[in-house]
Design a protein around this motif. Structure first.
Motif, short mmCIF file in Angstrom:
data_model
loop_
_atom_site.label_atom_id
_atom_site.label_comp_id
_atom_site.label_asym_id
_atom_site.label_seq_id
_atom_site.Cartn_x
_atom_site.Cartn_y
_atom_site.Cartn_z
N PRO A 513 0.77 -1.20 0.13
CA PRO A 513 -0.08 0.01 0.01
C PRO A 513 0.73 1.31 0.02
O PRO A 513 0.57 2.34 -0.62
CB PRO A 513 -0.87 -0.14 1.17
CG PRO A 513 -0.76 -1.72 1.50
CD PRO A 513 0.55 -2.10 1.03
N VAL A 514 2.14 1.32 0.67
CA VAL A 514 2.96 2.41 0.78
C VAL A 514 3.37 2.61 -0.64
O VAL A 514 3.20 3.97 -0.89
CB VAL A 514 4.05 2.30 1.74
CG1 VAL A 514 5.13 3.44 1.83
CG2 VAL A 514 3.53 1.94 2.97
N ARG A 515 3.69 1.92 -1.20
CA ARG A 515 4.36 1.94 -2.92
C ARG A 515 2.88 2.51 -3.67
O ARG A 515 3.28 3.38 -4.50
CB ARG A 515 4.86 0.75 -3.51
CG ARG A 515 6.01 0.31 -2.63
CD ARG A 515 6.54 -0.86 -3.33
NE ARG A 515 7.57 -0.50 -4.38
CZ ARG A 515 8.27 -1.36 -5.02
NH1 ARG A 515 8.03 -2.74 -4.70
NH2 ARG A 515 9.03 -0.85 -5.92
N GLY A 516 1.76 2.05 -3.44
CA GLY A 516 0.68 2.68 -4.12
C GLY A 516 0.40 4.01 -3.83
O GLY A 516 -0.02 5.04 -4.94
N PHE A 517 0.42 4.39 -2.77
CA PHE A 517 0.28 5.93 -2.34
C PHE A 517 1.47 6.63 -3.04
O PHE A 517 1.08 7.78 -3.54
CB PHE A 517 0.32 5.99 -0.74
CG PHE A 517 0.49 7.32 -0.43
CD1 PHE A 517 -0.86 8.08 -0.33
CD2 PHE A 517 1.59 8.03 -0.09
CE1 PHE A 517 -0.57 9.29 0.16
CE2 PHE A 517 1.66 9.35 0.21
CZ PHE A 517 0.57 10.07 0.74
N ALA A 518 2.72 6.01 -3.14
CA ALA A 518 3.72 6.96 -3.53
C ALA A 518 3.56 7.13 -5.20
O ALA A 518 3.96 8.03 -5.47
CB ALA A 518 5.17 6.11 -3.33
N ILE A 519 3.24 5.99 -5.72
CA ILE A 519 3.02 6.10 -7.22
C ILE A 519 2.03 7.16 -7.62
O ILE A 519 2.27 8.07 -8.28
CB ILE A 519 2.59 4.70 -8.09
CG1 ILE A 519 3.73 3.71 -7.86
CG2 ILE A 519 2.08 4.93 -9.25
CD1 ILE A 519 3.46 2.22 -8.10
N THR A 520 0.78 7.13 -6.94
CA THR A 520 -0.07 8.33 -7.23
C THR A 520 0.39 9.67 -6.73
O THR A 520 0.14 10.64 -7.45
CB THR A 520 -1.43 7.80 -6.62
OG1 THR A 520 -1.20 7.41 -5.35
CG2 THR A 520 -2.01 6.45 -7.19
N LEU A 521 1.14 9.64 -5.84
CA LEU A 521 1.52 10.89 -5.24
C LEU A 521 2.68 11.35 -6.42
O LEU A 521 2.39 12.76 -6.63
CB LEU A 521 2.18 10.76 -4.01
CG LEU A 521 2.52 12.25 -3.30
CD1 LEU A 521 1.58 13.31 -3.12
CD2 LEU A 521 3.38 11.79 -1.96
N GLY A 522 3.46 10.69 -6.68
CA GLY A 522 4.48 11.23 -7.65
C GLY A 522 4.01 11.54 -8.99
O GLY A 522 4.21 12.54 -9.67
N LEU A 523 3.08 10.91 -9.50
CA LEU A 523 2.71 10.94 -10.73
C LEU A 523 1.69 12.34 -10.75
O LEU A 523 1.68 13.16 -11.70
CB LEU A 523 1.69 9.62 -11.34
CG LEU A 523 2.39 8.52 -11.60
CD1 LEU A 523 1.34 7.59 -12.24
CD2 LEU A 523 3.33 8.83 -12.84
N GLY A 524 0.98 12.38 -9.43
CA GLY A 524 0.05 13.62 -9.33
C GLY A 524 1.08 14.79 -9.20
O GLY A 524 0.47 15.78 -9.87
N ILE A 525 2.11 14.82 -8.70
CA ILE A 525 3.03 16.01 -8.38
C ILE A 525 3.43 16.45 -10.00
O ILE A 525 3.52 17.52 -10.42
CB ILE A 525 4.26 15.59 -7.79
CG1 ILE A 525 3.89 15.38 -6.24
CG2 ILE A 525 5.34 16.69 -7.95
CD1 ILE A 525 4.92 15.19 -5.42
#
Length: 554
Positions: A513-525
């Motif tokens: 789940p942490v990586r899933g959060f990181a992916i959407t956060l990074g792409l969102g930035i």
């Protein structure tokens, strides 16, 4: 100056169009999913009118990539398995015994007769008849040891050999046990991954936890038991010499022998075979369902060069003798060797149905699990719970959207409307990128999108506030807008780079789940910076070129 060249405007809108086009299939998720499944079935060789109709539910000229839904959104099965690495020690000792026996038998004049003693599963005890030959026997067996293949065990040997009277005790060294444990868990992890991939499940999460545990999460599977059926079968195939092809349950079992069920010959039928295999399933490189000469379902198999050589040498030396094909401690068949079988190809026949032969081929092709799995935790997450999560995430996104959009309009008027349009485009681009890379969306991923919604307008706020400051300096609207974007750039880049670095660290160090959060956060930035610095600016420039206002209110 407040000027953007035509080619740059075209490029910006082209990027927006491509991103939104990639995100489009997610608006018709069920339809596209059915079409993709039908297309995959047709590619595998199945075809009928129903599949063709399902494939046609989505136009082939449009993108068909979807954002995969994680276990908490789609429902599925969750398992935590422990690898019983001790099983590998026992098989290692069993496979070592023929080598030790043959090496000592070559020095029979010195060590005498060699027999195997009963011992613990992870220990090999060998008795020699000549007491004076113990030192020579130790030297011979120690000569069979090989260097440990691992970074931590460099320089160590894989066998620890000692003597107690005329009995030699052989066990794996501590360095070899550590290395073997690691290899076993890695091999189990890869085989589980291949088995799950064989049945076509979407985006499974399979990862190692601790020293000897494996976490398995597979969306879309009906139950934890169904998942256990896929990965829990060991499918250990061995080819063993036959001592007695047709035996009874009370047949005497000698040292190095094993009495195994022979189901095809009856419920009470057994075969007496040697424990040490000639060739094992680890030497298989391919297995495919087929039909034998009597048109009955069977399985074709092919060995690697090492297995083909061992199998060919054994069959050449034992023409006329039977050998047993053993699958999961059951004798499938015990054919007689009519001639040497060279080339490494063979066929497994038995009382199979077409479905059973196909399943067996899949399991053999995926490989044998190196050790038994003990399931410590199992959960089934129903699709209703997943739908509840989707609904909750949708509500969270809508609330976040509404609050942010209302705030921007109330705070910045028309410029806030431009920022809101860019925000909608931003979310579309996020889903377009997730579809492009085939990412899996989970609840933490939705949290990352919600956080991105709030952060996406942060850059616009910085720009708009800077434009306000410039307007107070009695500069014209065009100059104020240009200066606002220019002077806010450093703050925008600095804030987003630090957050993006955090996302990268979360992705590198986290899991699940942490990586899933990181992916959407990074792409969102990335998408929020693009929409704030380019999309919003293009809309403002187009508006200004058409209206040419003398004053503006931000």
């Amino acid at each position: 100056m407040l000027y953007i060249p035509l080619w740059r405007r075209i490029l910006i809108w082209a990027v927006v169009a491509v991103g939104l086009l990639l995100a489009l299939p997610n608006l018709f998720y069920s339809r596209v999913e059915v079409s993709n499944d039908a297309a995959q079935a047709i590619e595998s060789g199945l075809t009928n009118e129903e599949l063709q109709a399902q494939e046609g539910r989505w136009p082939s000229f449009l993108p068909d990539g979807l954002v995969n839904l994680g276990l908490d959104l789609r429902g599925g099965a969750h398992l935590l398995a422990e690898v019983q690495v001790e099983d590998v020690y026992e098989r290692r000792m069993d496979s070592l015994w023929p080598e030790v026996r043959d090496a000592l038998a070559a020095e029979r004049d010195t060590v005498g007769f060699v027999t195997r003693e009963q011992s613990e599963p992870d220990v090999l005890r060998v008795r020699i008849s000549e007491a004076d030959g113990v030192d020579r026997a130790l030297e011979i067996v120690r000569g069979l040891a090989r260097p440990v293949v691992s970074l931590t065990g460099a320089g160590a040997m894989d066998l620890a050999v000692s003597a107690d009277g005329q009995v030699l005790t052989v066990r794996l060294s501590e360095a070899e046990q550590v290395a073997l444990d690691d290899r076993t868990v890695r091999q189990a992890l890869e085989i589980i991954r291949r088995r799950i991939d064989e049945v076509g499940t979407r985006e499974p999460s399979i990862q190692r936890q601790g020293e000897d545990r494996i976490l398995i999460q597979v969306p879309g599977v009906g139950s934890a038991q169904e998942l256990k059926d896929i990965i829990g079968t060991t499918a250990q195939l061995t080819f063993r010499p036959v001592v007695q092809a047709f035996a009874e349950a009370d047949t005497d079992v000698g040292s190095g022998e094993e009495l195994l069920p022979f189901p095809s010959q009856g419920d009470e039928a057994y075969a007496l075979v040697e424990q040490a295999p000639v060739v094992s399933g680890e030497d298989l490189v391919d297995a495919q369902p087929t039909f034998d000469q009597n048109n009955r379902p069977a399985v074709n198999f092919r060995f690697n060069p090492q297995g083909a050589r061992a199998f060919g040498d054994y069959t050449a030396a034992n023409v006329g003798a039977p050998f047993a094909i053993v699958l999961d401690d059951e004798v499938i068949s015990a054919p007689r060797i009519n001639e040497a079988i060279r080339g490494g190809n063979g066929i497994i026949t038995g009382d199979f149905t077409v479905e059973e032969s196909t399943d067996l081929a899949v399991l053999l092709r995926a490989g044998a699990l190196p050790a038994e799995l003990t399931f410590l935790e199992e959960r089934t997450i129903g699709p209703e719970l997943g739908q509840d999560s989707i609904d909750a995430g949708t509500v969270a996104c809508i609330v976040a959207f509404a609050a942010v959009m209302i705030f921007m309009v109330l705070s910045y008027g028309l410029f806030g409307v431009f920022a809101d349009i860019a925000l909608l485009i931003n979310v579309g681009l996020i889903f377009g990128l997730l579809s492009l890379i085939g990412a899996t969306l989970t609840l933490p991923g939705i949290a990352g999108i919600v956080l991105t919604i709030g952060m996406a307008v942060d850059a616009n706020v910085l720009v708009f506030e800077r434009i306000r400051e410039e307007l107070k300096s009695a500069k014209g609207p065009s100059r104020a807008i240009a200066q606002g974007y220019e002077k806010a750039l450093s703050a925008i880049v600095d804030a987003n780079i630090t957050t993006f670095m955090t996302a990268v660290i979360l992705f590198a160090m986290g899991s699940g789940p942490v990586r899933g959060f990181a992916i959407t956060l990074g792409l969102g930035i990335l998408t929020s910076v693009f929409t704030a610095l380019f999309v919003t600016r293009v809309m403002i420039v187009i508006w200004y070129d058409r209206r040419r206002p003398k004053t503006i209110e931000v």
